[in-house]
Design a protein around this motif. Structure first.
Motif, PDB file in Angstrom:
ATOM      1  N   LYS A  34       0.793  -1.178  -0.048  1.00  0.00           N
ATOM      2  CA  LYS A  34      -0.009   0.103  -0.200  1.00  0.00           C
ATOM      3  C   LYS A  34       0.717   1.268   0.036  1.00  0.00           C
ATOM      4  O   LYS A  34       0.657   2.370  -0.877  1.00  0.00           O
ATOM      5  N   PRO A  35       1.773   1.381   0.968  1.00  0.00           N
ATOM      6  CA  PRO A  35       2.655   2.465   0.850  1.00  0.00           C
ATOM      7  C   PRO A  35       3.451   2.783  -0.600  1.00  0.00           C
ATOM      8  O   PRO A  35       3.402   4.021  -1.201  1.00  0.00           O
ATOM      9  N   LEU A  36       3.950   1.710  -1.378  1.00  0.00           N
ATOM     10  CA  LEU A  36       4.529   1.709  -2.496  1.00  0.00           C
ATOM     11  C   LEU A  36       3.495   2.220  -3.452  1.00  0.00           C
ATOM     12  O   LEU A  36       4.024   2.869  -4.564  1.00  0.00           O
ATOM     13  N   ALA A  37       2.361   1.719  -3.354  1.00  0.00           N
ATOM     14  CA  ALA A  37       1.160   2.187  -4.390  1.00  0.00           C
ATOM     15  C   ALA A  37       0.966   3.548  -4.230  1.00  0.00           C
ATOM     16  O   ALA A  37       0.733   4.240  -5.132  1.00  0.00           O
ATOM     17  N   ARG A  38       0.856   4.007  -3.050  1.00  0.00           N
ATOM     18  CA  ARG A  38       0.612   5.367  -2.821  1.00  0.00           C
ATOM     19  C   ARG A  38       1.851   6.407  -3.263  1.00  0.00           C
ATOM     20  O   ARG A  38       1.195   7.577  -3.904  1.00  0.00           O
ATOM     21  N   GLN A  39       2.741   5.933  -3.164  1.00  0.00           N
ATOM     22  CA  GLN A  39       4.041   7.003  -3.312  1.00  0.00           C
ATOM     23  C   GLN A  39       4.105   6.923  -4.989  1.00  0.00           C
ATOM     24  O   GLN A  39       4.436   7.994  -5.498  1.00  0.00           O
ATOM     25  N   SER A  40       4.353   5.767  -5.603  1.00  0.00           N
ATOM     26  CA  SER A  40       4.358   5.930  -6.872  1.00  0.00           C
ATOM     27  C   SER A  40       3.292   6.149  -7.837  1.00  0.00           C
ATOM     28  O   SER A  40       3.352   6.610  -8.973  1.00  0.00           O
ATOM     29  N   SER A  44      -1.604  -0.128 -11.427  1.00  0.00           N
ATOM     30  CA  SER A  44      -1.534  -1.818 -11.339  1.00  0.00           C
ATOM     31  C   SER A  44      -1.221  -2.183  -9.958  1.00  0.00           C
ATOM     32  O   SER A  44      -1.788  -3.004  -9.190  1.00  0.00           O
ATOM     33  N   LEU A  45      -0.262  -1.208  -9.104  1.00  0.00           N
ATOM     34  CA  LEU A  45      -0.132  -1.540  -7.478  1.00  0.00           C
ATOM     35  C   LEU A  45      -1.252  -1.238  -6.914  1.00  0.00           C
ATOM     36  O   LEU A  45      -1.818  -2.272  -5.877  1.00  0.00           O
ATOM     37  N   ARG A  46      -2.113  -0.307  -7.139  1.00  0.00           N
ATOM     38  CA  ARG A  46      -3.467   0.069  -6.510  1.00  0.00           C
ATOM     39  C   ARG A  46      -4.346  -0.957  -6.688  1.00  0.00           C
ATOM     40  O   ARG A  46      -5.263  -1.573  -5.771  1.00  0.00           O
ATOM     41  N   SER A  47      -4.585  -1.546  -8.121  1.00  0.00           N
ATOM     42  CA  SER A  47      -5.364  -2.817  -8.115  1.00  0.00           C
ATOM     43  C   SER A  47      -5.027  -4.198  -7.442  1.00  0.00           C
ATOM     44  O   SER A  47      -5.860  -4.939  -6.907  1.00  0.00           O
ATOM     45  N   VAL A  48      -3.941  -4.116  -7.137  1.00  0.00           N
ATOM     46  CA  VAL A  48      -3.322  -5.395  -6.317  1.00  0.00           C
ATOM     47  C   VAL A  48      -3.724  -5.217  -5.057  1.00  0.00           C
ATOM     48  O   VAL A  48      -4.225  -6.180  -4.433  1.00  0.00           O
TER      49      VAL A  48
END
Length: 189
Positions: A34-40, A44-48
């Motif tokens: 979640k922190p990686l998806a928010r920062q980047s 696709s990370l958000r959907s994961v």
């Protein structure tokens, strides 16, 4: 009493243990990704994260039925923790004695991890039970409170990481428990 405790721990582990492996893994991954998806800002990370969140909380079925199933599984996990503690009370052994076999090292890793994290695992399993059965308490406010406690948000960013590491511990406990059982079955053949 010894046979009952062993029986409950073994068969709760084989049923609820598999599900708690999945719940621990998805919970841990949610905290880490979640922190990686928010920062980047990566979609696709958000959907994961969304996929993990829906699976972690509802087992990909109807929300109320899924929450009830997760709650029952967490009660099983709570019983696993309690029976594991009572099994340890009989031996009170922290480190392998004598010849250290692969099986004994695995057993003591399982025991040491379970005992050292017992208070945290009890905290997260009880908060998960309260979170999944929130509709008995009457409001969405109750759910938000229990979810905040369970997910570690209540304690800030350190709490989130502790929740993630607890999820990892549940995953490792489930995996080592399964390996212990598997090795024991191979020995009896």
């Amino acid at each position: 009493m010894k046979k009952l405790t062993n029986f409950l721990h073994r068969y709760l582990g084989l049923t609820a243990g598999l599900a708690t492996f999945i719940l621990g893994l998805t919970g841990c991954l949610m905290v880490l990704i979640k922190p990686l998806a928010r920062q980047s800002g990566n979609e696709s990370l958000r959907s994961v994260v969304g996929f993990l969140k829906s699976g972690h909380m509802r087992l990909w079925i109807d929300a109320e039925a899924g929450a009830t199933i997760v709650g029952v599984l967490m009660i099983g996990f709570l019983l696993l923790l309690i029976t594991g503690f009572f099994m340890w009370l009989r031996t009170k052994c922290w480190w392998p004695r004598g010849k250290r076999t692969k099986r004994s090292r695995l057993f003591y890793l399982h025991t040491l991890l379970g005992l050292s994290l017992l208070p945290l695992l009890l905290y997260f399993s009880v908060s998960a039970i309260l979170c999944t059965f929130h509709w008995h308490f009457g409001s969405d406010e109750g759910f938000r409170t229990f979810f905040s406690i369970h997910s570690g948000h209540f304690w800030g960013s350190a709490g989130k990481w502790i929740a993630g590491l607890s999820g990892l511990a549940v995953t490792v406990l489930s995996f080592t428990g399964l390996l212990i059982w598997w090795n024991k079955q191979k020995m009896h053949k």
